[in-house]
Design an enzyme around this catalytic site. Sequence first.
Site, PDB file in Angstrom:
ATOM      1  N   GLU A 146      69.214  47.839  -0.044  1.00  0.00           N
ATOM      2  CA  GLU A 146      68.397  49.054   0.103  1.00  0.00           C
ATOM      3  C   GLU A 146      67.080  48.971   0.865  1.00  0.00           C
ATOM      4  O   GLU A 146      66.406  47.851   0.482  1.00  0.00           O
ATOM      5  CB  GLU A 146      68.035  49.815  -1.022  1.00  0.00           C
ATOM      6  CG  GLU A 146      67.463  51.269  -1.125  1.00  0.00           C
ATOM      7  CD  GLU A 146      66.725  51.872  -2.150  1.00  0.00           C
ATOM      8  OE1 GLU A 146      66.425  52.824  -2.388  1.00  0.00           O
ATOM      9  OE2 GLU A 146      66.944  50.868  -3.377  1.00  0.00           O
ATOM     10  N   CYS A 201      70.679  52.777  -5.228  1.00  0.00           N
ATOM     11  CA  CYS A 201      69.716  52.819  -6.350  1.00  0.00           C
ATOM     12  C   CYS A 201      70.327  53.101  -7.547  1.00  0.00           C
ATOM     13  O   CYS A 201      71.226  53.114  -7.964  1.00  0.00           O
ATOM     14  CB  CYS A 201      68.292  53.257  -5.856  1.00  0.00           C
ATOM     15  SG  CYS A 201      67.173  52.488  -7.013  1.00  0.00           S
ATOM     16  N   LYS A 209      70.963  59.055  -0.218  1.00  0.00           N
ATOM     17  CA  LYS A 209      70.690  58.971  -1.797  1.00  0.00           C
ATOM     18  C   LYS A 209      70.770  60.419  -2.350  1.00  0.00           C
ATOM     19  O   LYS A 209      69.866  61.218  -1.812  1.00  0.00           O
ATOM     20  CB  LYS A 209      69.677  58.230  -2.144  1.00  0.00           C
ATOM     21  CG  LYS A 209      69.210  58.053  -3.679  1.00  0.00           C
ATOM     22  CD  LYS A 209      68.027  57.079  -3.733  1.00  0.00           C
ATOM     23  CE  LYS A 209      67.991  56.920  -5.238  1.00  0.00           C
ATOM     24  NZ  LYS A 209      66.719  56.251  -5.418  1.00  0.00           N
TER      25      LYS A 209
END
Length: 595
Positions: A291, A444, A359
């Site tokens: 990321e 994440c 995300k």
Amino acid sequence: MSVILQVFYSAFSSVLLSLAIPNEIYSFGCPVFTLFALTPFYYAITKAKDFRFAFLAGFIQTFFTHIFSSFWLAYFKDFALFTLGASAIGTGVIGGVIGTVLYLPYNSKNKQNQLFNFSLHQKLFQTRSFKIIYFASIYTLYEWVKSTGYLGYPWGTISSTLYKWSLITQLASITGTYGLTFLFSLLNALIAEKLFEDKRYLSVQNNFYYMLTAKFTLCLFAVSLIYGLYQHDKKRIPQKYLTTIMVQQNSDPWKEKRDHDSIIRSQNLTLNKIEELRKEGKKADFVVWSEGCLKTAFPNGKGLYSVYPPSKPLTDFISEIKLPLLVGGKYIRNAEKAEICNAALMFDEYSNLRGYYGKNHLVPFAEALPGRESEAVRNFLKSKLKISAGWTPGDLYVFFDIKGKWNKDRILPPAKYIDLSKSYSEQTYEENKAPLIRISTPICFDDAFPDIMSPLFNYGSELFVNITDDSWSLKKSSEIQHFVIASFASIEYRTTMLRSSNSGYTTVISPTGQILADSPLFEEYALAFDVPVYEREITFFARFGNWLPHLILFFLAIYCLIEYFSFEENDYIPSARKIKKGRKKSRRKNSKNKK
């Protein structure tokens, strides 16, 4: 119990639970502490004087558990102290409310009078068995509430302490992580009832129900262990393999203003690993960088990365290795509204950007800021507070099909692949055609939320590929805690997960939550592994989701209704003290009338 003792027991419980969670002393946690970590907290609730003291006990236990186990949030960029402090207070408030709910059975017993002794309330809700099961249920509800929704934070939980006990964690494929919370909360309450029992108030009936509850708990543990042993030793034959290179460049993108060094390190690590595989007679299928590697947002960044870095432009590098590359970066969804996603960018082997996944679950009040849609708010944040205006959450579940390899040892009949886009005369039958592997790319802590992972699985994901950046935390406990929480997604959906992290913990996780391959923490490293892909298995959890907390909510609603009506009935039933006082007043009135 005095306030000092109540504070002590609640704080002591938070210390024990924090030691059980992965920390700087015990890297993967110490589950032995989980067996009795909630015992002092249970005692503090049972001895609370009123609802205010119960709220205090709940607040202290949850507040300090959050502070002790998630102290590394204090390193979270511009929002450091706010992220730790505000989240700790929020967690404490939720814990305080749960503390008051936990106190209900202990408050109600003082409100019952002798005329009400034979009601259902007195027979059932005042037994030790009910209080034990009630505590486990409400504490399970607490972990679900604090881990769900926009403000959800599924860290500091009972399940995160149990990674080392892999037999018991297999239960997550049925109940999710909250089945583990219920099981160990039940055991803690059982121990507390025995440890702090007051023999003056014990009855034969209460002891009978206590022993019944103890046997019930032991049966639950036995069944869970048998199920875990079956799942753990179950022979699973991979259908496909995806030889993947996971790059851990060990840089902090928050500190580096440019991504030149990060890209160069990632390129070198990738090339070195490709060369190692070549010497072993192997060929990679896929490359994953973590990321936040690329700082310039796409699609505008396409032109820049065709000439940058100068020594080896990114697009030239991808064309050279001839492998699909997944890399963390940014994607501009709407330039006018400044809608920018924290994205997983997928490039094909010809360096074409084929798509992105934004995300979905952003960090509240850090990545996701209320009012950021307004230009005035964005300008204020940038000019006055000197912080970024946050991200825009993704609005799609995106999947990518990657060419992999068949497992040569798989037990499957021969197959033909017919391409309907070709004419009959052009058609060729390829029995050994490379299979496609459908991957999803949670970013994440997307991987910690079932409301994100369930759609990814249900839409056909065969492999979870998580990219993350935990380098800002500077602590090993942060890296391992995230890994442990992510590993439950593999168990819940019986799906392999690979995690490519900036500085760790880069791993490949099996469908039983075990580590198949890993990288050292906070080191430059490239991990290559033949990632196994198994036939999709629809687990009970995948089908029904977090059914246990909803079931607890249903029974809690029934209990609260019974409590409400029992209190209401008591208001009309005079207590013995009121009757005696009324008789005295009547006598005085009669004596005055006679005079």
